[in-house]
Enzyme design. Sequence first.
Site, PDB file in Angstrom:
ATOM      1  N   CYS A 224       4.012   2.783  34.758  1.00 50.72           N
ATOM      2  CA  CYS A 224       2.813   2.358  35.498  1.00 50.72           C
ATOM      3  C   CYS A 224       2.267   1.015  35.045  1.00 50.72           C
ATOM      4  O   CYS A 224       1.421   0.433  35.729  1.00 50.72           O
ATOM      5  CB  CYS A 224       1.726   3.421  35.365  1.00 50.72           C
ATOM      6  SG  CYS A 224       2.210   5.053  35.995  1.00 50.72           S
ATOM      7  N   HIS A 303       4.026  -2.750  22.875  1.00 56.32           N
ATOM      8  CA  HIS A 303       5.141  -1.819  23.080  1.00 56.32           C
ATOM      9  C   HIS A 303       5.291  -0.942  21.838  1.00 56.32           C
ATOM     10  O   HIS A 303       5.491  -1.438  20.739  1.00 56.32           O
ATOM     11  CB  HIS A 303       6.436  -2.599  23.324  1.00 56.32           C
ATOM     12  CG  HIS A 303       7.481  -1.816  24.055  1.00 56.32           C
ATOM     13  ND1 HIS A 303       7.879  -0.565  23.664  1.00 56.32           N
ATOM     14  CD2 HIS A 303       8.210  -2.106  25.162  1.00 56.32           C
ATOM     15  CE1 HIS A 303       8.819  -0.124  24.495  1.00 56.32           C
ATOM     16  NE2 HIS A 303       9.019  -1.042  25.417  1.00 56.32           N
ATOM     17  N   HIS A 387     -16.218  -6.862  34.754  1.00 56.68           N
ATOM     18  CA  HIS A 387     -15.561  -5.796  35.510  1.00 56.68           C
ATOM     19  C   HIS A 387     -14.358  -5.266  34.728  1.00 56.68           C
ATOM     20  O   HIS A 387     -13.658  -6.033  34.051  1.00 56.68           O
ATOM     21  CB  HIS A 387     -15.104  -6.298  36.885  1.00 56.68           C
ATOM     22  CG  HIS A 387     -16.205  -6.916  37.700  1.00 56.68           C
ATOM     23  ND1 HIS A 387     -17.216  -6.168  38.262  1.00 56.68           N
ATOM     24  CD2 HIS A 387     -16.456  -8.209  38.023  1.00 56.68           C
ATOM     25  CE1 HIS A 387     -18.033  -6.984  38.910  1.00 56.68           C
ATOM     26  NE2 HIS A 387     -17.601  -8.218  38.773  1.00 56.68           N
ATOM     27  N   HIS A 391      -6.267   1.622  34.583  1.00 55.63           N
ATOM     28  CA  HIS A 391      -5.224   2.315  35.347  1.00 55.63           C
ATOM     29  C   HIS A 391      -5.661   3.733  35.704  1.00 55.63           C
ATOM     30  O   HIS A 391      -5.999   4.538  34.830  1.00 55.63           O
ATOM     31  CB  HIS A 391      -3.929   2.351  34.543  1.00 55.63           C
ATOM     32  CG  HIS A 391      -2.898   3.275  35.094  1.00 55.63           C
ATOM     33  ND1 HIS A 391      -2.464   3.219  36.402  1.00 55.63           N
ATOM     34  CD2 HIS A 391      -2.207   4.295  34.528  1.00 55.63           C
ATOM     35  CE1 HIS A 391      -1.560   4.157  36.608  1.00 55.63           C
ATOM     36  NE2 HIS A 391      -1.387   4.825  35.491  1.00 55.63           N
ATOM     37  N   HIS A 420      -9.757   9.021  43.256  1.00 52.31           N
ATOM     38  CA  HIS A 420     -10.188  10.003  44.248  1.00 52.31           C
ATOM     39  C   HIS A 420      -9.626   9.697  45.628  1.00 52.31           C
ATOM     40  O   HIS A 420      -9.133  10.590  46.323  1.00 52.31           O
ATOM     41  CB  HIS A 420     -11.716  10.037  44.295  1.00 52.31           C
ATOM     42  CG  HIS A 420     -12.266  11.047  45.260  1.00 52.31           C
ATOM     43  ND1 HIS A 420     -12.522  10.753  46.589  1.00 52.31           N
ATOM     44  CD2 HIS A 420     -12.598  12.363  45.096  1.00 52.31           C
ATOM     45  CE1 HIS A 420     -12.987  11.825  47.194  1.00 52.31           C
ATOM     46  NE2 HIS A 420     -13.051  12.816  46.314  1.00 52.31           N
ATOM     47  N   ASN A 424      -2.968   8.549  41.940  1.00 52.56           N
ATOM     48  CA  ASN A 424      -2.287   7.671  40.983  1.00 52.56           C
ATOM     49  C   ASN A 424      -1.178   6.933  41.722  1.00 52.56           C
ATOM     50  O   ASN A 424      -0.112   7.484  41.972  1.00 52.56           O
ATOM     51  CB  ASN A 424      -1.726   8.498  39.827  1.00 52.56           C
ATOM     52  CG  ASN A 424      -1.029   7.635  38.778  1.00 52.56           C
ATOM     53  OD1 ASN A 424      -0.846   6.427  38.956  1.00 52.56           O
ATOM     54  ND2 ASN A 424      -0.616   8.250  37.685  1.00 52.56           N
TER      55      ASN A 424
END
Length: 496
Positions: A224, A303, A387, A391, A420, A424
């Site tokens: 993702c 990572h 802001h 994810h 919502h 995802n």
Amino acid sequence: MPTPLPDFSSSVKLKYVKLGYQYLVNHFLTFLLVPIMAGISIEVARLGPNEIVALWRSLEFDTVQIMCSAFLVVFIATVYFMSKPRPIYLVDYALYKPPVTCRVPFSTFMEHARMILQFDPKSVDFQMRILERSGLGEETCLPPSSHYIPPSPTMELAREEARQVMFSAIDSLLEKTGVKAKDIDILVVNCSLFSPTPSLSAMVVNKYKMRSNIRSFNLSGMGCSAGLLSIDLARDLLQVHPNSYALVISTEIITPSCYAGNQRSMLLPNCLFRMGGAAILLSNRTRDRRRSKYRLLHVVRTHKGADDKAYRCVYEEEDPHGNVGVSLSKDLMVIAGEALKSNITTMGPLVLPASEQLLFLFTLIGRKIFNPKLKPYIPDFKQAFEHFCIHAGGRAVIDELEKNLQLSAEHVEASRMTLHRFGNTSSSSLWYELNYIESKGRMKRGNRIWQIAFGSGFKCNSAVWKCNRTIKARSDGPWTDCIDRYPIHIPEVVKL
């Protein structure tokens, strides 16, 4: 009895003390230089015109010294501007909005689950409990292949989903920007679980008849967080290829990732992942500065793949019955927290004001020298960003970051509402969140945005953008028909 002293902790608003400290430290140089400049100005004002002329004539200028000084200034300026990285602009972006026919209300999802797993009611109940607590709404979408009973994850249906998602977003982007497909110099496509031959990037080149010398890349298996990896790759390419456009496409093709078994760790993605995709146009052209929405400031990549637990916490494998799926480990949130800690340790010095960095330094020194049990200071990233785009991987991910970064409900509103409304959507979820903020009319010139994404491997990646201009809400985005309904209250548990 003597009059007791007042309770200063309650009578004095300590937040104003902190604000004063922050203002003092962040503007220290200003407070230092203003008196000096004022003193110099007063002294110069006291001198008469004749005294100023006499002072100028008393200075002796040598021609060689003047030429050497001028050459030195030109040389330093040349080196500075040549070594300075090219500014990278986000001209615009477009998002895929699935058709109404792809919507999967809870009732439909559970009905299909009962029919597919009719001999395993425990797995059905497990999925129902996940949905009840997921934070997803009734309007999320799955591809046509998932509407079959049983699902039909064929290669052709996966390709059809890829065409539908990518081409829709690209068409919208090219129309909004007025850029032609043949003007694109760099193409980066990321999709984690679907990697056909020819690649998805080749599919795009073929569809839009792009130039033969286009630099195209296809990233797969990176989870993702691959969307920000694609941005980082495009940025590096734009640094060495001047006067260029880069098209970045972030998506996840759901068709081949539908799990048909009964392993609970592999059933989770079925409940959370939904259709989505984004097309982003980047540029390093100076003339695009005015019309661009954002400028890329930083990309920080972390990572944790060297650790075995981190490497296997999101893992595609076969279950005992030969069904392929993505397994999510119970240690996922702990590993994500460690990855986030490493990421913000690198990000902090780049973005935090001096006041926050000093407080963090003093606390660190105190823990190392005086008291190891001293509570660590968590920097206030609200001082650095207006802001936050976190994810939308699930309610637990958003809850943890809200708590650990000490954010308000408004700061994570975009993430919760995106989860919502769209579910995802993997690497493209950050762009749905950014579009939510724009659609609410909250994006002003000079605002800074922090995008945070997590992905398999295990990775935590961040990008920082600065808004170039105040952005007005458009009438053609994925939030157009529902933005007035949001934000809404999302209960902890939705009883099905």
